[in-house]
Write a protein that holds these residues in place. Sequence first.
Motif, PDB file in Angstrom:
ATOM      1  N   ASP A   1      41.904  48.112  32.718  1.00 25.28           N
ATOM      2  CA  ASP A   1      41.672  46.710  33.153  1.00 25.28           C
ATOM      3  C   ASP A   1      42.649  45.876  32.394  1.00 25.28           C
ATOM      4  O   ASP A   1      42.653  45.922  31.352  1.00 25.28           O
ATOM      5  CB  ASP A   1      40.036  46.544  33.134  1.00 25.28           C
ATOM      6  N   HIS A   2      43.312  44.885  33.050  1.00 25.57           N
ATOM      7  CA  HIS A   2      44.078  44.022  32.489  1.00 25.57           C
ATOM      8  C   HIS A   2      43.268  43.127  31.348  1.00 25.57           C
ATOM      9  O   HIS A   2      43.904  42.658  30.298  1.00 25.57           O
ATOM     10  CB  HIS A   2      44.946  42.938  33.401  1.00 25.57           C
ATOM     11  N   ALA A   3      42.024  42.765  31.880  1.00 23.66           N
ATOM     12  CA  ALA A   3      41.360  41.892  30.888  1.00 23.66           C
ATOM     13  C   ALA A   3      40.811  42.675  29.618  1.00 23.66           C
ATOM     14  O   ALA A   3      40.816  42.150  28.444  1.00 23.66           O
ATOM     15  CB  ALA A   3      39.910  41.549  31.568  1.00 23.66           C
ATOM     16  N   MET A   4      40.901  44.090  29.631  1.00 23.48           N
ATOM     17  CA  MET A   4      40.537  44.848  28.328  1.00 23.48           C
ATOM     18  C   MET A   4      41.764  44.802  27.549  1.00 23.48           C
ATOM     19  O   MET A   4      41.684  44.629  26.412  1.00 23.48           O
ATOM     20  CB  MET A   4      40.086  46.275  29.035  1.00 23.48           C
ATOM     21  N   LEU A   5      42.918  45.190  28.389  1.00 28.74           N
ATOM     22  CA  LEU A   5      44.151  45.019  27.451  1.00 28.74           C
ATOM     23  C   LEU A   5      44.329  43.502  26.795  1.00 28.74           C
ATOM     24  O   LEU A   5      44.505  43.564  25.542  1.00 28.74           O
ATOM     25  CB  LEU A   5      45.251  45.197  28.162  1.00 28.74           C
ATOM     26  N   LEU A   6      43.939  42.706  27.392  1.00 27.21           N
ATOM     27  CA  LEU A   6      44.176  41.088  26.611  1.00 27.21           C
ATOM     28  C   LEU A   6      43.006  41.079  25.601  1.00 27.21           C
ATOM     29  O   LEU A   6      43.206  40.445  24.602  1.00 27.21           O
ATOM     30  CB  LEU A   6      43.939  40.104  27.597  1.00 27.21           C
TER      31      LEU A   6
END
Length: 263
Positions: free
Chosen positions: A215-220
Motif C-alpha cells: 500500500d502506498h500509505a504503508m511505504l510513506l
Amino acid sequence: MFKPISAVLAVALAASLASSAYGRDAVPTPQGAQVRNVVLVHGAFADGSGWRPVYDDLTARGYRVSIVQNPLTSLADDVKATQRVLDRQDGPTLLVGHSWGGTVITEAGVHDKVAGLVYVSALAPDAGETTAQQYTGFAPTPEFVIETSSDGYGFIAPAAFKAGFAHDTTDADAAFLRDSQVPINMSAFGTKLTHAAWRTKPSWAVIATEDKAFDHAMLLHMAKRINARITQVAASHAVFMTQPKVVADTIDQAAQAAGQSTR
C-alpha cells in the motif's frame, strides 16, 4: 628450462594485482561524493541481476558497486550474506535495499562501514518488530499474489506476476523475472529484528507510487518514521529496473550527503 612454478605464480599474481589496481584507478571519482562504495541488496522473489541498470549507471559515475546475492532462506542468512560483502569494502559504503532487502539492510546496516541507507520501495521495521507487522493497518494488495509451497517457500503466482510485480516492464522482461524467481522462506517475515540501523544512520527512500506489493500509505509511513529523505516516482515494484536513473540519482545524492558526515 622451466621456471619453478612458485616463480611463475608470483609473476602472475603481481601482474594480476597491478592490473586490478590500474582498473580501480582508471574509474572516475564520483563528482562531489566522499562515499564511493555502494552495496545493493535485492528483495524476495528476485536475485541481484535485476540491479544491472542501476549498477551500470552508478559505475559509469565512478562508484564501486557490489551486489549481494541473498539466499532468501532466513533473515539471519541474508544478513550474513550482506555482511560478507560489506566486510570487503575499502571504506564508507552506502547500503541499498529493495523490498525485503529493506529489512535486511535495517539489520545489517549497523556494520561500521555503512555510512547511509537507501530504501527502494522497501520495508523498514524497527528493532523488536517483524516484517509482517509492517502491513498491519494498511490496505491489502490483491494483485500481489504469493503461492506458498508445502516446504514453506513462497513464489509470486505466475499468472499475476506482471500485474503485481512489474506492470511497467515489457512482456519479455516480466516473463524473464517471473521464470527466474527465487523463492523466499516465508517464515523470514515473522522474524524479529535485533537492530534498526536507521536509528543511527542517515536514510533515503525511493517510493514507487504504482507499487502493487505494498500500500502506498504503508511505504510513506515507513519512510517518514525513519526520517528518510523521500523521492517518489511513478513505477511498479520493479522500480529498480524501470526507473534506474531515479534510483541511481538518489543513491548519488545520498553518497554526497553521507560523505559530509564521514569527513
